[in-house]
Design a protein around this motif. Sequence first.
Motif, PDB file in Angstrom:
ATOM      1  N   LEU A   1      39.714  29.693  27.330  1.00 14.05           N
ATOM      2  CA  LEU A   1      39.716  30.969  26.067  1.00 14.05           C
ATOM      3  C   LEU A   1      40.981  30.887  25.552  1.00 14.05           C
ATOM      4  O   LEU A   1      40.457  31.482  23.912  1.00 14.05           O
ATOM      5  CB  LEU A   1      40.004  31.891  27.370  1.00 14.05           C
ATOM      6  N   ARG A   2      42.171  30.438  25.542  1.00 13.22           N
ATOM      7  CA  ARG A   2      42.742  29.862  24.233  1.00 13.22           C
ATOM      8  C   ARG A   2      42.625  29.447  23.190  1.00 13.22           C
ATOM      9  O   ARG A   2      42.651  29.570  21.919  1.00 13.22           O
ATOM     10  CB  ARG A   2      44.259  29.605  25.331  1.00 13.22           C
ATOM     11  N   ARG A   3      41.303  28.731  23.291  1.00 10.42           N
ATOM     12  CA  ARG A   3      41.009  27.561  22.668  1.00 10.42           C
ATOM     13  C   ARG A   3      40.331  28.304  21.949  1.00 10.42           C
ATOM     14  O   ARG A   3      40.110  28.133  20.499  1.00 10.42           O
ATOM     15  CB  ARG A   3      40.513  26.112  22.650  1.00 10.42           C
ATOM     16  N   GLU A   4      39.322  29.156  22.230  1.00  7.60           N
ATOM     17  CA  GLU A   4      38.601  29.980  22.231  1.00  7.60           C
ATOM     18  C   GLU A   4      38.737  31.007  20.515  1.00  7.60           C
ATOM     19  O   GLU A   4      38.653  31.365  19.660  1.00  7.60           O
ATOM     20  CB  GLU A   4      37.646  30.523  22.698  1.00  7.60           C
ATOM     21  N   MET A   5      40.313  31.765  21.009  1.00  3.64           N
ATOM     22  CA  MET A   5      40.820  32.306  20.539  1.00  3.64           C
ATOM     23  C   MET A   5      42.001  31.466  18.786  1.00  3.64           C
ATOM     24  O   MET A   5      41.729  32.131  17.824  1.00  3.64           O
ATOM     25  CB  MET A   5      42.417  32.599  21.449  1.00  3.64           C
TER      26      MET A   5
ATOM     27  N   LEU B   1      32.299  24.771  21.910  1.00  2.75           N
ATOM     28  CA  LEU B   1      31.242  23.908  23.149  1.00  2.75           C
ATOM     29  C   LEU B   1      31.901  23.719  23.907  1.00  2.75           C
ATOM     30  O   LEU B   1      32.942  23.813  24.758  1.00  2.75           O
ATOM     31  CB  LEU B   1      30.930  23.150  22.254  1.00  2.75           C
ATOM     32  N   MET B   2      31.290  24.743  25.439  1.00  7.25           N
ATOM     33  CA  MET B   2      31.939  24.310  26.547  1.00  7.25           C
ATOM     34  C   MET B   2      30.942  24.567  27.022  1.00  7.25           C
ATOM     35  O   MET B   2      29.329  24.703  27.393  1.00  7.25           O
ATOM     36  CB  MET B   2      32.478  26.516  26.803  1.00  7.25           C
ATOM     37  N   ARG B   3      31.204  23.841  28.670  1.00  2.55           N
ATOM     38  CA  ARG B   3      30.097  23.869  29.708  1.00  2.55           C
ATOM     39  C   ARG B   3      30.411  23.518  31.144  1.00  2.55           C
ATOM     40  O   ARG B   3      32.005  23.532  30.948  1.00  2.55           O
ATOM     41  CB  ARG B   3      29.510  22.136  29.871  1.00  2.55           C
ATOM     42  N   ALA B   4      30.152  23.207  31.969  1.00  4.10           N
ATOM     43  CA  ALA B   4      30.274  23.680  33.567  1.00  4.10           C
ATOM     44  C   ALA B   4      30.881  21.977  34.535  1.00  4.10           C
ATOM     45  O   ALA B   4      30.259  21.809  33.773  1.00  4.10           O
ATOM     46  CB  ALA B   4      29.344  24.367  34.662  1.00  4.10           C
ATOM     47  N   GLU B   5      32.216  21.896  34.342  1.00  3.00           N
ATOM     48  CA  GLU B   5      31.973  20.458  34.789  1.00  3.00           C
ATOM     49  C   GLU B   5      32.616  20.729  36.151  1.00  3.00           C
ATOM     50  O   GLU B   5      33.328  21.270  37.214  1.00  3.00           O
ATOM     51  CB  GLU B   5      33.613  20.076  34.075  1.00  3.00           C
TER      52      GLU B   5
ATOM     53  N   ASP C   1      34.403  24.080  31.016  1.00  3.55           N
ATOM     54  CA  ASP C   1      35.083  23.315  29.978  1.00  3.55           C
ATOM     55  C   ASP C   1      35.082  22.406  28.770  1.00  3.55           C
ATOM     56  O   ASP C   1      34.065  23.057  28.271  1.00  3.55           O
ATOM     57  CB  ASP C   1      34.524  20.857  30.457  1.00  3.55           C
ATOM     58  N   ALA C   2      35.800  22.717  27.773  1.00  6.71           N
ATOM     59  CA  ALA C   2      35.413  22.481  26.641  1.00  6.71           C
ATOM     60  C   ALA C   2      35.101  21.188  25.885  1.00  6.71           C
ATOM     61  O   ALA C   2      35.970  20.449  25.837  1.00  6.71           O
ATOM     62  CB  ALA C   2      37.193  23.380  25.679  1.00  6.71           C
ATOM     63  N   TYR C   3      34.209  21.191  25.347  1.00  2.60           N
ATOM     64  CA  TYR C   3      33.694  19.634  25.247  1.00  2.60           C
ATOM     65  C   TYR C   3      33.634  19.212  23.836  1.00  2.60           C
ATOM     66  O   TYR C   3      33.215  18.600  23.483  1.00  2.60           O
ATOM     67  CB  TYR C   3      32.713  18.863  25.852  1.00  2.60           C
ATOM     68  N   GLY C   4      33.807  20.404  22.501  1.00  2.27           N
ATOM     69  CA  GLY C   4      33.579  20.048  20.923  1.00  2.27           C
ATOM     70  C   GLY C   4      33.777  21.613  20.535  1.00  2.27           C
ATOM     71  O   GLY C   4      33.813  22.413  21.276  1.00  2.27           O
ATOM     72  N   VAL C   5      33.139  21.148  19.533  1.00  3.26           N
ATOM     73  CA  VAL C   5      33.500  22.456  18.484  1.00  3.26           C
ATOM     74  C   VAL C   5      32.238  22.533  17.023  1.00  3.26           C
ATOM     75  O   VAL C   5      32.102  21.377  16.746  1.00  3.26           O
ATOM     76  CB  VAL C   5      34.710  22.339  16.976  1.00  3.26           C
ATOM     77  N   GLY C   6      31.235  23.424  17.227  1.00  4.71           N
ATOM     78  CA  GLY C   6      30.234  23.811  16.908  1.00  4.71           C
ATOM     79  C   GLY C   6      30.763  24.735  15.230  1.00  4.71           C
ATOM     80  O   GLY C   6      31.283  25.063  15.455  1.00  4.71           O
TER      81      GLY C   6
END
Length: 245
Positions: A15-19, A40-44, A62-67
Amino acid sequence: MDNALMIGLSRQLTLRREMDIVANNIANASTPGFHVESLLMRAEPAPTAEAQDGPSDLQYVDAYGVGRDFSEGSLDFTGRSLDVALEGDGFFQVEAANGDALYTRDGRFRIDNEGRLAASDGALVLDDLGAPILIDPAQGQVRITEDGALVQNNAEIARLGVYRFENLAALQKSGASRYTTMEDNPAEIATEIAFRQGYVETSNVQPILELTRMIETMRAYSSVSRFLSQGEELSRKAIERLGRV
């Protein structure tokens, strides 16, 4: 650490990265050629701590990248003869200070002190052969045709180089609304493209949507914080009870 707390902390980190990404989108809402980004997030899955009961694994965030949304922004009329906007799938090619080729939709061009066509920060704009474009202001105003030709005195002096990529997701951000590419994702000459002289492509950020995303992210972060606080309080009370037994 308790499994629930670990899940909550992993969500807070994303969430901090998304902000940060949403705030960057809003800051660049008026930056020509900027493309809106999203996390871009996914369940790990991960094993739980050892326990007699409960699930056998957990799903962390898990945040695995930026779209990036490469859809076109709207065209803003400037009236400047060296401003150019693109309609279609393609990028201008400019040369960085270290000689690397960079790609951008920002068409705010000018003539530098050596008579070369340059971007607003001085990076050289390249033609369709990958060479700098020389313009003699004494020859009159430059006209840019819809197919990218630069014309002075009814004579074509150069042609803007515009390129497309098979895999846009492989482009890497280099700052100033520019991108680099890898060897396995080569640039190809863009053919189905139209040039609009006197226009600049604006950012495709929609500020209202980004503000809404920011509010939702803040609420989600607060909700996870309350969850963590409640979990910590339950753990504290459990330890106190065990101590009295």
